[in-house]
Design an enzyme around this catalytic site. Structure first.
Site, PDB file in Angstrom:
ATOM      1  N   HIS A 206     -13.775  -2.325   9.435  1.00 42.05           N
ATOM      2  CA  HIS A 206     -14.201  -3.176   8.932  1.00 42.05           C
ATOM      3  C   HIS A 206     -12.816  -3.585   9.055  1.00 42.05           C
ATOM      4  CE1 HIS A 206     -12.751   0.457   7.762  1.00 42.05           C
ATOM      5  NE2 HIS A 206     -12.115   0.580   6.085  1.00 42.05           N
TER       6      HIS A 206
ATOM      7  N   ASP B 243      -7.317  -3.769   0.008  1.00 38.06           N
ATOM      8  CA  ASP B 243      -8.283  -2.767  -0.200  1.00 38.06           C
ATOM      9  C   ASP B 243     -10.172  -2.943   0.132  1.00 38.06           C
ATOM     10  OD1 ASP B 243      -8.247  -1.642  -3.757  1.00 38.06           O
ATOM     11  OD2 ASP B 243     -10.519  -2.476  -3.075  1.00 38.06           O
TER      12      ASP B 243
ATOM     13  N   LYS C 266      -3.474   3.406   6.417  1.00 34.78           N
ATOM     14  CA  LYS C 266      -3.586   1.831   6.169  1.00 34.78           C
ATOM     15  C   LYS C 266      -2.142   1.623   7.277  1.00 34.78           C
ATOM     16  CE  LYS C 266      -6.380   0.602   2.459  1.00 34.78           C
ATOM     17  NZ  LYS C 266      -5.823  -0.051   0.822  1.00 34.78           N
TER      18      LYS C 266
ATOM     19  N   THR D  35       0.448  -0.929   0.135  1.00 33.02           N
ATOM     20  CA  THR D  35       0.656   0.083   0.143  1.00 33.02           C
ATOM     21  C   THR D  35       0.733   1.175   0.271  1.00 33.02           C
ATOM     22  OG1 THR D  35      -2.034   0.907   1.227  1.00 33.02           O
ATOM     23  CG2 THR D  35       0.703   0.291   2.445  1.00 33.02           C
TER      24      THR D  35
ATOM     25  N   PHE E 168      -8.379  10.597   7.884  1.00 31.59           N
ATOM     26  CA  PHE E 168      -8.493   9.133   6.904  1.00 31.59           C
ATOM     27  C   PHE E 168      -9.941   9.354   6.331  1.00 31.59           C
ATOM     28  CE2 PHE E 168      -7.896   4.416   6.996  1.00 31.59           C
ATOM     29  CZ  PHE E 168      -7.856   4.264   5.179  1.00 31.59           C
TER      30      PHE E 168
ATOM     31  N   ASP F   7     -13.562   8.895   7.352  1.00 32.17           N
ATOM     32  CA  ASP F   7     -13.750   9.015   8.756  1.00 32.17           C
ATOM     33  C   ASP F   7     -14.659   9.708   9.185  1.00 32.17           C
ATOM     34  OD1 ASP F   7     -12.540   6.172   9.268  1.00 32.17           O
ATOM     35  OD2 ASP F   7     -10.638   6.967  10.066  1.00 32.17           O
TER      36      ASP F   7
HETATM   37  P1  ITT Z   1      -3.479   1.647  -1.826  1.00 35.62           P
HETATM   38  O1  ITT Z   1      -4.822   1.139  -3.049  1.00 35.62           O
HETATM   39  O2  ITT Z   1      -2.114   2.267  -2.430  1.00 35.62           O
HETATM   40  O3  ITT Z   1      -3.734   0.504  -0.810  1.00 35.62           O
HETATM   41  P2  ITT Z   1      -5.701   3.699  -1.614  1.00 35.62           P
HETATM   42  O4  ITT Z   1      -5.775   4.679  -1.179  1.00 35.62           O
HETATM   43  O5  ITT Z   1      -5.034   3.872  -2.523  1.00 35.62           O
HETATM   44  O6  ITT Z   1      -4.416   3.073  -0.792  1.00 35.62           O
HETATM   45  P3  ITT Z   1      -7.992   1.513  -1.741  1.00 35.62           P
HETATM   46  O7  ITT Z   1      -7.370   1.813  -3.554  1.00 35.62           O
HETATM   47  O8  ITT Z   1      -8.391   0.574  -1.106  1.00 35.62           O
HETATM   48  O9  ITT Z   1      -7.033   2.062  -1.233  1.00 35.62           O
HETATM   49  O10 ITT Z   1      -9.371   3.075  -1.466  1.00 35.62           O
HETATM   50  C1  ITT Z   1      -8.730   3.359  -0.384  1.00 35.62           C
HETATM   51  C2  ITT Z   1      -9.954   4.647   0.022  1.00 35.62           C
HETATM   52  O11 ITT Z   1     -11.178   3.573   0.639  1.00 35.62           O
HETATM   53  C3  ITT Z   1      -9.127   5.247   1.063  1.00 35.62           C
HETATM   54  O12 ITT Z   1      -8.682   6.035   0.341  1.00 35.62           O
HETATM   55  C4  ITT Z   1     -10.394   5.381   1.498  1.00 35.62           C
HETATM   56  O13 ITT Z   1     -10.552   7.045   1.014  1.00 35.62           O
HETATM   57  C5  ITT Z   1     -11.137   4.600   1.686  1.00 35.62           C
HETATM   58  N1  ITT Z   1     -10.972   3.936   3.407  1.00 35.62           N
HETATM   59  C6  ITT Z   1     -10.866   2.157   3.441  1.00 35.62           C
HETATM   60  N2  ITT Z   1     -10.780   2.245   4.681  1.00 35.62           N
HETATM   61  C7  ITT Z   1     -11.098   3.689   4.949  1.00 35.62           C
HETATM   62  C8  ITT Z   1     -10.820   4.086   7.142  1.00 35.62           C
HETATM   63  O14 ITT Z   1     -10.351   2.884   7.681  1.00 35.62           O
HETATM   64  N3  ITT Z   1     -11.557   5.236   6.716  1.00 35.62           N
HETATM   65  C9  ITT Z   1     -11.160   6.264   6.109  1.00 35.62           C
HETATM   66  N4  ITT Z   1     -11.424   5.960   4.584  1.00 35.62           N
HETATM   67  C10 ITT Z   1     -11.595   4.189   4.211  1.00 35.62           C
END
Ligand code: ITT
Length: 197
Positions: A180, A71, A12, A7, A152, A155
């Site tokens: 989650h 993801d 995360k 990531t 984040f 959130d």
């Molecule tokens: P990587 O692919 O490099 O892991 P990313 O931020 O692009 O990083 P994702 O494609 O999995 O990751 O997108 C997840 C998005 O969903 C993230 O950017 C947040 O906007 C949201 N998200 C996921 N988990 C979250 C959490 O615990 N709290 C708040 N937003 C969250």
């Protein structure tokens, strides 16, 4: 054991590190920087699970040890599950503020009882050449405006109803006991224990 977390998202990384330890997995986390992995990963899967595996597979082209990836995203019932796998780029610019703004605009006249949503996390791993993926979810409500200081993603808009607080108003520890990601990591820890037997 050591594992690379596939990531680029710093939030995360922090949560996954805390959760691995919460669920008793003794894993030393390596970042993509640690293994000098700079390729762009094209997340073109149709599900959270596919995208989590795509991240692991991309890194496995350059690294032989254990790889893990998350993801995740938010699925809003009144929007037919949007933004779902497109959560990170919902407003097009990859910016959390714009994403939150777009979500609030889409829900502008939607009453509280119809603002139900869930955070979803698919957590994938490649261990000894074998692929695994588990899923965790957390139910909540999209608040009418941002609350809390956490920065984040979604959130500040995600109210966890039993606590009456958004994830951004909860402490790290409170969020990590119900999120989650916590539910996915719990399932992953159980899976790892069955592999040890
Ligand atoms: P990587 O692919 O490099 O892991 P990313 O931020 O692009 O990083 P994702 O494609 O999995 O990751 O997108 C997840 C998005 O969903 C993230 O950017 C947040 O906007 C949201 N998200 C996921 N988990 C979250 C959490 O615990 N709290 C708040 N937003 C969250």
């Amino acid at each position: 054991m050591k594992a690379v977390l596939a990531t680029k998202n710093k939030h995360k990384t922090g949560e996954v590190a805390a959760l691995l330890s919460r669920f008793g997995l003794d894993v030393e986390l390596l970042t993509l920087k640690d293994i000098d992995f700079n390729d762009e990963i094209i997340e073109d899967g149709e599900t959270f699970e596919e995208n989590a595996l795509i991240k692991c597979r991309a890194v496995s082209q350059k690294y032989n040890g254990m790889i893990i990836a998350d993801d995740s995203g938010i699925c809003v019932d009144a929007l037919g599950g949007e933004p779902g796998i497109y959560s990170a780029r919902y407003a097009g610019d990859g910016n959390d503020d714009s994403n939150n703004k777009k979500l609030l605009e889409k829900l502008i006249n939607v009453p509280r009882e119809k603002r139900t949503a869930r955070f979803v996390c698919a957590f994938a791993a490649i261990v000894d050449g074998n692929e695994y993926v588990v899923r965790g979810e957390c139910e909540g409500i999209i608040a009418p405006q941002k609350r809390g200081s956490g920065d984040f993603g979604y959130d500040p808009l995600f109210e966890y109803v039993p606590s009456g607080k958004t994830f951004a108003e909860m402490t790290e520890d409170e969020k990590n006991s119900v999120s989650h990601r916590a539910n996915a990591l719990k399932a992953f820890a159980e899976l790892m224990k069955t592999l040890e037997k």
